[in-house]
Design a protein around this motif. Structure first.
Motif, PDB file in Angstrom:
ATOM      1  N   ILE A 106       1.007   8.891   2.563  1.00 50.88           N
ATOM      2  CA  ILE A 106       1.336   7.825   3.470  1.00 50.88           C
ATOM      3  C   ILE A 106       2.705   7.633   3.687  1.00 50.88           C
ATOM      4  N   LEU A 107       3.229   7.682   4.817  1.00 47.72           N
ATOM      5  CA  LEU A 107       4.885   7.503   5.064  1.00 47.72           C
ATOM      6  C   LEU A 107       5.175   6.255   5.801  1.00 47.72           C
ATOM      7  N   LEU A 108       6.141   5.732   5.078  1.00 47.07           N
ATOM      8  CA  LEU A 108       6.848   4.316   5.654  1.00 47.07           C
ATOM      9  C   LEU A 108       8.356   4.800   6.106  1.00 47.07           C
ATOM     10  N   SER A 109       8.590   5.082   7.300  1.00 51.84           N
ATOM     11  CA  SER A 109      10.005   5.556   7.667  1.00 51.84           C
ATOM     12  C   SER A 109      10.715   4.300   8.465  1.00 51.84           C
ATOM     13  N   LEU A 110      11.546   3.647   7.769  1.00 50.01           N
ATOM     14  CA  LEU A 110      12.332   2.807   8.208  1.00 50.01           C
ATOM     15  C   LEU A 110      11.403   1.658   8.562  1.00 50.01           C
ATOM     16  N   VAL A 111      10.380   1.438   7.845  1.00 54.12           N
ATOM     17  CA  VAL A 111       9.337   0.105   7.991  1.00 54.12           C
ATOM     18  C   VAL A 111       9.612  -0.945   7.020  1.00 54.12           C
ATOM     19  N   LEU A 112       9.756  -0.417   5.748  1.00 53.36           N
ATOM     20  CA  LEU A 112       9.785  -1.371   4.646  1.00 53.36           C
ATOM     21  C   LEU A 112      10.834  -2.611   4.917  1.00 53.36           C
ATOM     22  N   LEU A 113      12.163  -2.388   5.342  1.00 49.88           N
ATOM     23  CA  LEU A 113      12.993  -3.403   5.637  1.00 49.88           C
ATOM     24  C   LEU A 113      12.464  -4.382   6.698  1.00 49.88           C
ATOM     25  N   HIS A 114      11.276  -4.087   7.411  1.00 50.98           N
ATOM     26  CA  HIS A 114      10.829  -4.987   8.378  1.00 50.98           C
ATOM     27  C   HIS A 114       9.788  -5.995   7.623  1.00 50.98           C
ATOM     28  N   ILE A 115       9.373  -5.632   6.644  1.00 54.95           N
ATOM     29  CA  ILE A 115       8.178  -6.323   5.976  1.00 54.95           C
ATOM     30  C   ILE A 115       8.688  -7.397   4.808  1.00 54.95           C
ATOM     31  N   PRO A 116       8.423  -8.549   5.121  1.00 58.86           N
ATOM     32  CA  PRO A 116       8.853  -9.749   4.035  1.00 58.86           C
ATOM     33  C   PRO A 116       8.403  -9.334   2.985  1.00 58.86           C
ATOM     34  N   ASP A 117       7.106  -9.409   2.643  1.00 63.32           N
ATOM     35  CA  ASP A 117       6.537  -9.091   1.189  1.00 63.32           C
ATOM     36  C   ASP A 117       6.386  -7.767   0.931  1.00 63.32           C
ATOM     37  N   THR A 118       7.169  -7.156   0.436  1.00 58.12           N
ATOM     38  CA  THR A 118       7.242  -5.793   0.102  1.00 58.12           C
ATOM     39  C   THR A 118       6.241  -5.386  -1.040  1.00 58.12           C
ATOM     40  N   LYS A 119       5.950  -6.332  -1.870  1.00 59.39           N
ATOM     41  CA  LYS A 119       4.896  -6.073  -3.061  1.00 59.39           C
ATOM     42  C   LYS A 119       3.726  -5.693  -2.267  1.00 59.39           C
ATOM     43  N   LYS A 120       3.161  -6.804  -1.436  1.00 60.93           N
ATOM     44  CA  LYS A 120       1.921  -6.797  -1.025  1.00 60.93           C
ATOM     45  C   LYS A 120       1.647  -5.450  -0.156  1.00 60.93           C
ATOM     46  N   ILE A 121       2.621  -5.206   0.497  1.00 60.46           N
ATOM     47  CA  ILE A 121       2.264  -3.900   1.339  1.00 60.46           C
ATOM     48  C   ILE A 121       2.239  -2.762   0.385  1.00 60.46           C
ATOM     49  N   VAL A 122       3.114  -2.680  -0.636  1.00 60.36           N
ATOM     50  CA  VAL A 122       3.100  -1.554  -1.295  1.00 60.36           C
ATOM     51  C   VAL A 122       1.660  -1.335  -2.293  1.00 60.36           C
ATOM     52  N   ASP A 123       1.298  -2.640  -2.651  1.00 58.81           N
ATOM     53  CA  ASP A 123       0.147  -2.773  -3.306  1.00 58.81           C
ATOM     54  C   ASP A 123      -1.301  -2.310  -2.250  1.00 58.81           C
ATOM     55  N   ASN A 124      -1.179  -2.748  -1.010  1.00 53.32           N
ATOM     56  CA  ASN A 124      -2.093  -2.128   0.147  1.00 53.32           C
ATOM     57  C   ASN A 124      -2.055  -0.899   0.439  1.00 53.32           C
ATOM     58  N   LEU A 125      -0.911  -0.317   0.336  1.00 50.83           N
ATOM     59  CA  LEU A 125      -0.788   1.250   0.525  1.00 50.83           C
ATOM     60  C   LEU A 125      -1.288   1.988  -0.649  1.00 50.83           C
TER      61      LEU A 125
END
Length: 198
Positions: A106-125
């Motif tokens: 899974i790639l996140l390219s210049l996306v994480l900076l736009h996501i307020p809850d980084t912990k939740k997205i990393v969990d889901n990925l």
């Protein structure tokens, strides 16, 4: 529901600057994807596919996932124009719900900076990765000149690494690979690549 700014930007998203930056990112990613011909690859927050469509020759299957329908329409027309046979698009927002998907990379390219809850997205990925799968994050190094209510001002390597290991990744490598002029909110900035194995 908040208006999606990316919907409005979709048609004019592929500017010269973004195309140039995508080339830099693709060059960095190609070695990461050696021996991935049989692997499934998700580009999360793919936008118009500026990065991942240039990598479709290296992977078995490519799924472009974005929360903007317009961005995916642009990506889909590129897939058809270039006759890329192993690429599909999916309209989804993993910050709201994670579809029942699994991938090897899974790639996140210049996306994480736009996501307020980084912990939740990393969990889901993490949950969407197959065992032994790899999460690749490309983003900006922490930058104190940036101050925006909707965007993180980059990430510190140590903090991101800690977050990824807490989620359950076995190993994480992170390094800065590019310094550019006015590439982050019109400020000079550097980008890192972070590769984590589940």
């Amino acid at each position: 529901m908040e208006r999606n700014v990316f919907e409005e930007m979709a048609k004019r998203y592929d500017t010269e600057d973004r195309i140039e930056l995508a080339k830099v990112i693709v060059k960095e990613l190609r070695p990461e994807l050696q021996n991935s011909q049989s692997k499934s690859f998700i580009d999360y927050g793919s936008g118009t596919g500026l990065v991942s469509l240039q990598l479709s020759d290296l992977v078995g299957s490519l799924l472009l996932v974005d929360s903007s329908k317009q961005m995916l329409e642009v990506a889909n027309s590129k897939i058809h124009q270039k006759e890329i046979r192993n690429a599909n698009v999916l309209h989804s927002d993993f910050t709201q719900e994670t579809p029942d998907l699994k991938a090897d990379i899974i790639l996140l390219s210049l996306v994480l900076l736009h996501i307020p809850d980084t912990k939740k997205i990393v969990d889901n990925l993490f949950a969407a990765l197959n065992s032994g799968g790899k999460l690749i994050i490309i983003d900006f190094d922490k930058n104190d000149k940036i101050n925006h209510p909707k965007v993180h001002n980059g990430f510190s390597h140590a903090e991101l690494k800690r977050k990824l290991l807490e989620v359950g990744f076995k190993s994480t490598d992170i390094k800065t690979f590019h310094h550019g002029k006015r590439i982050f909110m019109n400020e000079d900035a550097s980008m890192f690549i972070c590769s984590s194995v589940k």
